[in-house]
Scaffold this motif. Structure first.
Motif, mmCIF file in Angstrom:
data_model
loop_
_atom_site.group_PDB
_atom_site.id
_atom_site.type_symbol
_atom_site.label_atom_id
_atom_site.label_comp_id
_atom_site.label_asym_id
_atom_site.label_seq_id
_atom_site.Cartn_x
_atom_site.Cartn_y
_atom_site.Cartn_z
ATOM 1 N N ASN A 9 1.000 -1.572 -0.110
ATOM 2 C CA ASN A 9 0.380 -0.316 0.006
ATOM 3 C C ASN A 9 0.907 1.126 0.044
ATOM 4 O OD1 ASN A 9 -2.256 1.875 -0.086
ATOM 5 N ND2 ASN A 9 -2.124 1.675 2.256
ATOM 6 N N LYS A 11 0.329 4.122 -0.555
ATOM 7 C CA LYS A 11 -0.418 5.233 -0.298
ATOM 8 C C LYS A 11 0.113 6.315 -1.425
ATOM 9 C CE LYS A 11 0.314 4.108 4.711
ATOM 10 N NZ LYS A 11 0.124 3.569 6.029
ATOM 11 N N HIS A 94 -9.134 1.879 4.814
ATOM 12 C CA HIS A 94 -8.075 1.997 5.348
ATOM 13 C C HIS A 94 -8.370 2.607 7.056
ATOM 14 C CE1 HIS A 94 -3.196 2.694 6.197
ATOM 15 N NE2 HIS A 94 -3.077 2.198 5.776
ATOM 16 N N GLU A 166 -5.549 -4.336 9.967
ATOM 17 C CA GLU A 166 -4.539 -4.023 10.432
ATOM 18 C C GLU A 166 -4.028 -2.766 12.019
ATOM 19 O OE1 GLU A 166 -2.378 -2.594 6.857
ATOM 20 O OE2 GLU A 166 -3.869 -1.233 6.669
ATOM 21 N N ALA A 170 -0.244 -0.002 15.058
ATOM 22 C CA ALA A 170 0.962 -0.758 14.454
ATOM 23 C C ALA A 170 1.310 0.157 13.198
ATOM 24 C CB ALA A 170 1.063 -2.033 14.859
ATOM 25 N N ILE A 171 0.227 0.804 12.898
ATOM 26 C CA ILE A 171 0.458 1.413 11.260
ATOM 27 C C ILE A 171 1.821 2.497 10.954
ATOM 28 C CG2 ILE A 171 -0.889 2.555 8.964
ATOM 29 C CD1 ILE A 171 -2.652 1.114 10.273
ATOM 30 N N GLY A 172 2.174 2.203 10.350
ATOM 31 C CA GLY A 172 3.379 3.981 10.617
ATOM 32 C C GLY A 172 4.317 3.905 11.417
ATOM 33 N N GLY A 210 -1.323 -6.226 8.869
ATOM 34 C CA GLY A 210 -0.365 -4.870 8.113
ATOM 35 C C GLY A 210 -0.173 -4.149 9.555
ATOM 36 N N GLY A 211 0.724 -3.734 9.614
ATOM 37 C CA GLY A 211 1.393 -2.884 10.613
ATOM 38 C C GLY A 211 2.227 -2.692 10.652
ATOM 39 N N SER A 212 3.898 -2.097 9.851
ATOM 40 C CA SER A 212 4.621 -1.754 10.467
ATOM 41 C C SER A 212 5.598 -3.458 10.106
ATOM 42 C CB SER A 212 5.259 -1.703 12.076
ATOM 43 O OG SER A 212 5.217 -0.213 11.777
ATOM 44 N N LEU A 231 -0.692 -6.592 4.385
ATOM 45 C CA LEU A 231 -0.901 -5.889 3.441
ATOM 46 C C LEU A 231 0.585 -4.708 4.139
ATOM 47 C CD1 LEU A 231 -2.304 -4.054 1.954
ATOM 48 C CD2 LEU A 231 -3.802 -2.958 3.907
ATOM 49 N N ILE A 232 1.619 -4.412 3.157
ATOM 50 C CA ILE A 232 2.774 -3.249 3.650
ATOM 51 C C ILE A 232 2.764 -1.683 3.670
ATOM 52 C CG2 ILE A 232 5.743 -4.246 3.950
ATOM 53 C CD1 ILE A 232 3.799 -6.369 3.947
ATOM 54 N N GLY A 233 2.828 -1.173 4.029
ATOM 55 C CA GLY A 233 3.162 0.294 4.095
ATOM 56 C C GLY A 233 4.758 0.878 3.834
ATOM 57 N N GLY A 234 5.072 1.315 4.444
ATOM 58 C CA GLY A 234 6.675 2.400 4.198
ATOM 59 C C GLY A 234 7.459 0.578 3.857
#
Ligand code: PEP
Length: 249
Positions: A9, A11, A94, A166, A170-172, A210-212, A231-234
């Motif tokens: 993701n 963003k 999200h 998520e 824990a997100i970001g 998802g979450g870090s 589900l992967i952000g950063g």
């Protein structure tokens, strides 16, 4: 055992030029992997992402979709618009959209039904805030988000829904749920699906964490019995980090 499903993701990150460069780097790194891979990119990057990933094992997703077919909804994008350019997945609900853009379980349901009706696969995000976890409400929140957000999703359609658990805290943040916390919450979500759709259907649904999640903790999280992917952000913004997660398990 299902293969894992790893989705990025992005963003609000990356221009079209950056998208093309990232995908050209990623393709050889993940060619032939058994796990499912998707990149959920900003609207402006979608067409380029679809073009660059053509004929590869990387699918493309959007990060939101409106439920109406067309009309006076300035700034919104419809299912047909996404389908026409070859988008396969769409992130829905999200926590950033719930927090900053007024997304509710009701709008999550509308978007999810529209996506399914038009042949897009929704990645529906659920998860509790820190205050909710600390006051012992995690299960209540997840039960409400699943029962309301997927209320009218039929048994025929549930197999096309991906759920991302998520935890908002824990997100970001660099703070990951422990393997056991993530596994327990996802097991609980699966039990809710089993009550409504039966055990076989629930077992078939992909439920991501998802979450870090990153290249260091992915293997341990993805080894847990209930966790079907991430589900992967950063960490999805750097080809080598995303590759490591895709290959972790
Ligand atoms: C996300 O945006 O869905 C997410 C999990 O972000 P991060 O991996 O950066 O915590």
């Amino acid at each position: 055992m299902k293969n894992k499903f790893i989705a990025g993701n992005w963003k609000m990150n990356k221009t079209v030029a950056e998208t093309r460069q990232f995908i050209r780097e990623l393709i050889p790194l993940v060619a032939g992997v058994k796990n499912r891979v998707a990149l959920c990119v900003p609207y402006t990057d979608l067409a380029a992402a679809v073009e660059e990933t053509k004929g590869t094992n990387i699918a493309v997703g959007a990060q939101n979709v409106h439920w109406a077919e067309s009309g006076a909804f300035t700034g919104e994008i419809s299912v047909a618009m996404l389908k026409e350019i070859g988008v396969e997945y769409v992130v829905i609900g999200h926590s950033e959209r719930r927090q900053y853009f007024g997304e509710t379980d009701e709008t999550v349901l509308k978007r999810t039904l529209a996506a399914l009706g038009g042949g897009l696969k929704p990645i529906v995000c659920v998860g509790e805030t820190l205050a909710e976890r600390e006051s012992g409400k995690t299960r209540d929140v997840l039960a409400r988000q699943i029962s309301e957000g997927l209320k009218d999703v039929s048994a025929a359609d549930i197999g096309n829904v991906v759920i991302a658990y998520e935890p908002v805290w824990a997100i970001g943040t660099g703070k990951t749920a422990t393997n056991d916390e993530a596994n327990e919450a996802i097991g609980f979500i699966r039990s809710l699906l089993a009550e409504k759709y039966g055990k076989d259907a629930a077992d078939g649904v992909y439920i991501q964490y998802g979450g870090s999640m990153n290249e260091k903790n992915a293997e341990a999280l993805l080894s847990m019995s209930e966790i079907d992917g991430g589900l992967i952000g950063g960490a999805s913004l750097v080809p080598q980090k995303f590759e490591a997660i895709i290959k972790a398990k």
